[in-house]
Write a protein that holds these residues in place. Structure first.
Motif, short mmCIF file in Angstrom:
data_model
loop_
_atom_site.label_atom_id
_atom_site.label_comp_id
_atom_site.label_asym_id
_atom_site.label_seq_id
_atom_site.Cartn_x
_atom_site.Cartn_y
_atom_site.Cartn_z
N ASP A 86 4.49 8.33 -9.83
CA ASP A 86 5.08 7.57 -10.94
C ASP A 86 4.04 6.96 -11.86
O ASP A 86 4.32 6.67 -13.02
N LYS A 87 2.82 6.72 -11.33
CA LYS A 87 1.81 5.99 -12.11
C LYS A 87 0.46 6.74 -12.05
O LYS A 87 0.06 7.21 -10.99
N VAL A 88 -0.21 6.79 -13.20
CA VAL A 88 -1.54 7.40 -13.29
C VAL A 88 -2.50 6.38 -13.88
O VAL A 88 -2.23 5.82 -14.95
N HIS A 145 21.44 -7.13 7.22
CA HIS A 145 22.55 -7.30 8.16
C HIS A 145 22.26 -6.83 9.58
O HIS A 145 22.99 -7.18 10.51
N ALA A 146 21.21 -6.04 9.79
CA ALA A 146 20.97 -5.47 11.12
C ALA A 146 20.53 -6.52 12.12
O ALA A 146 19.80 -7.46 11.79
N THR A 147 20.98 -6.35 13.36
CA THR A 147 20.59 -7.27 14.43
C THR A 147 19.68 -6.59 15.46
O THR A 147 19.42 -7.13 16.51
N CYS A 148 19.23 -5.36 15.16
CA CYS A 148 18.28 -4.68 16.05
C CYS A 148 17.15 -4.11 15.20
O CYS A 148 17.22 -4.16 13.97
N PRO A 149 16.08 -3.60 15.80
CA PRO A 149 14.93 -3.12 15.01
C PRO A 149 15.31 -2.05 13.99
O PRO A 149 16.16 -1.19 14.25
N VAL A 150 14.64 -2.13 12.83
CA VAL A 150 14.88 -1.18 11.73
C VAL A 150 13.54 -0.56 11.34
O VAL A 150 12.56 -1.28 11.16
N ILE A 151 13.50 0.78 11.23
CA ILE A 151 12.31 1.44 10.68
C ILE A 151 12.51 1.52 9.18
O ILE A 151 13.48 2.12 8.70
N ILE A 152 11.63 0.88 8.43
CA ILE A 152 11.78 0.85 6.98
C ILE A 152 11.15 2.10 6.38
O ILE A 152 9.95 2.28 6.37
N SER A 153 12.04 2.97 5.89
CA SER A 153 11.58 4.17 5.17
C SER A 153 11.53 3.76 3.70
O SER A 153 12.51 3.86 2.99
N GLY A 154 10.39 3.22 3.31
CA GLY A 154 10.31 2.47 2.05
C GLY A 154 10.27 3.32 0.81
O GLY A 154 10.35 4.54 0.83
N ARG A 155 10.11 2.61 -0.31
CA ARG A 155 10.12 3.26 -1.61
C ARG A 155 8.81 4.00 -1.85
O ARG A 155 7.82 3.80 -1.16
N GLY A 156 8.83 4.87 -2.85
CA GLY A 156 7.62 5.60 -3.22
C GLY A 156 6.78 4.79 -4.19
O GLY A 156 6.01 3.94 -3.79
N ASN A 157 6.95 5.04 -5.49
CA ASN A 157 6.10 4.43 -6.53
C ASN A 157 4.63 4.71 -6.24
O ASN A 157 3.83 3.81 -6.03
N ASN A 158 4.30 6.00 -6.25
CA ASN A 158 2.96 6.43 -5.87
C ASN A 158 2.02 6.55 -7.07
O ASN A 158 2.44 6.90 -8.17
N PHE A 159 0.74 6.25 -6.82
CA PHE A 159 -0.28 6.21 -7.87
C PHE A 159 -1.32 7.32 -7.68
O PHE A 159 -1.67 7.65 -6.55
N VAL A 160 -1.82 7.83 -8.81
CA VAL A 160 -3.00 8.71 -8.81
C VAL A 160 -4.07 8.02 -9.66
O VAL A 160 -3.79 7.61 -10.79
N TYR A 161 -5.26 7.89 -9.10
CA TYR A 161 -6.39 7.32 -9.84
C TYR A 161 -7.36 8.44 -10.21
O TYR A 161 -7.89 9.13 -9.34
N VAL A 162 -7.55 8.65 -11.52
CA VAL A 162 -8.48 9.66 -12.02
C VAL A 162 -9.80 8.93 -12.30
O VAL A 162 -9.92 8.18 -13.27
#
Length: 397
Positions: A240-242, A196-213
């Motif tokens: 969230d993911k390994v 709905h925004a009509t001006c610039p938006v900074i997207i503070s996005g989702r996490g879903n972070n990974f660790v690779y062993v």
């Protein structure tokens, strides 16, 4: 029109804000209890973020004081050039003007994010969630007291008591000038603002972070980092993911040990097809689960064939926020860090450090998963645009 407040006034307001937060600490905590008791949702991460206890109030005070101690981010020269015709050209940082912060649940945003935007010379519009209304209004009352004490207009910090329909109407046709919008919250809030925004938006996005062993991992370090990654499930920098390299020596023992430690920490452990079968774990329902940000006591462990395969999987499924590699091999770490497409990438350290305060910025307005205009934690020095200043004495082209 609000002309830019002097840096002395902005700093004085922030220091007074810190004093008022301390003085009104008990009132803030009691009012926040009203919001906590009224919360009827079942979102545990939102409830966790809603809390404004002694520790949170201390963090707000620290943020206000730290902001007051930092250099003015406005008017910093970035570039200069002398034209052949004698004109002097400068490019300097400038405030955006008016920043609208739309957020859920977190009363500390009313101090920390608003403080960063204020110190950067912006007028602030705050639109908090109904679940934290009483806490937010109390903190805004303190902003107004601090502003009045230094002869600044209370218009510099304004709270918008809008419902969803009114918020949508304001985003589509703002009744006052808005230069930038920062949504702080879950994916639904961010999607709503983007739509709905009509001006610039900074997207503070989702996490879903990974660790690779990796196959060259120090396994004690790996366990510590994964457990730390789940130490605050409401944080966007949580793990969230390994992914575990299939060539890891003692792989089976390591997975059993990790599973045991996670379960002791009350984390539900799911596996991909191979890990679930070999370790008697519940299997993920489909590959779509790899896309999910949990914000819950839940983690997925899967096997992966190589560093390259891990990079590819993270770039497909992760939220673009944070990822970590656990390895003793510097070359392998370099390959991973250069090719994983996330705002922050770690070698043998926890993703929980993706935070403005932890990365030396003092605080953050948001953690951007966009690539423009700033990626990762957005600190004071990033919440500025720029302006060209050209000085001449009659030059024409």
């Amino acid at each position: 029109m609000n002309t830019l407040l002097s840096i002395e006034t902005r700093n004085a307001v922030l220091l007074t804000m810190a004093e008022l937060l301390d003085k009104e600490r008990e009132a803030i905590i009691n009012i926040n209890k009203t919001d906590l008791e009224a919360y009827k949702g079942n979102d545990i991460s939102m409830f966790d973020r809603l809390k404004a206890d002694d520790v949170k109030v201390d963090e707000m005070i620290k943020a206000a004081k730290h902001l007051a101690s930092q250099a003015d981010p406005v008017g910093v020269e970035r570039f200069r050039f002398k034209h052949d015709n004698g004109m002097q050209v400068y490019n300097k940082t400038a405030s955006f003007g008016t920043v609208l912060i739309i957020y859920e649940s977190r009363p500390d945003v009313t101090v920390e994010a608003a403080g960063i935007a204020f110190k950067s010379g912006n007028k602030i519009l705050l639109k908090g969630g109904k679940e934290s209304l009483h806490s937010n209004l109390k903190i805004v009352e303190l902003w107004h007291k601090a502003l009045k004490q230094h002869n600044a207009s209370t218009d510099w910090v304004e709270y918008l008591q809008f419902n969803r329909t009114e918020t949508q109407a304001f985003l589509e046709k703002p009744t006052q000038k808005v230069d930038l919008i920062v949504p702080r919250g879950g994916e639904r809030l961010i999607a709503f603002v983007k739509q709905h925004a009509t001006c610039p938006v900074i997207i503070s996005g989702r996490g879903n972070n990974f660790v690779y062993v990796s196959k060259e991992a120090n396994l004690d370090i790996a366990i510590d980092i994964i457990l730390n990654g789940k130490s605050k499930i409401s944080a966007c920098n949580a793990v969230d993911k390994v992914l575990i390299d299939e060539n890891l020596a003692d792989k089976s023992t390591f997975i059993n040990q990790l599973n045991l430690k996670l379960q002791e920490a009350k984390i539900k452990v799911l596996g991909d097809e191979i890990v679930a079968r070999n370790h008697q774990l519940e299997q993920i329902s489909s590959n779509e689960v790899w896309y999910e940000e949990f914000l819950d006591y839940k983690i997925v462990i899967g096997e992966i064939s190589s560093n390259e395969a891990a990079i590819s999987m993270i770039n497909k499924y992760a939220g673009g926020h944070s990822a970590a590699i656990i390895t003793k091999d510097e070359t392998e770490a370099k390959l991973f860090m250069e090719n994983v497409d996330t705002a922050a990438v770690y070698h043998n350290a926890s993703t929980r450090f993706t935070d403005g305060g932890q990365l030396g910025l003092g605080g953050e307005l948001a953690i951007s998963t966009d690539k423009l205009h700033q990626r990762g934690p957005i600190g004071l020095q990033h919440l500025v645009t720029n302006k060209w200043y050209i000085h001449g004495n009659g030059q024409i082209r």
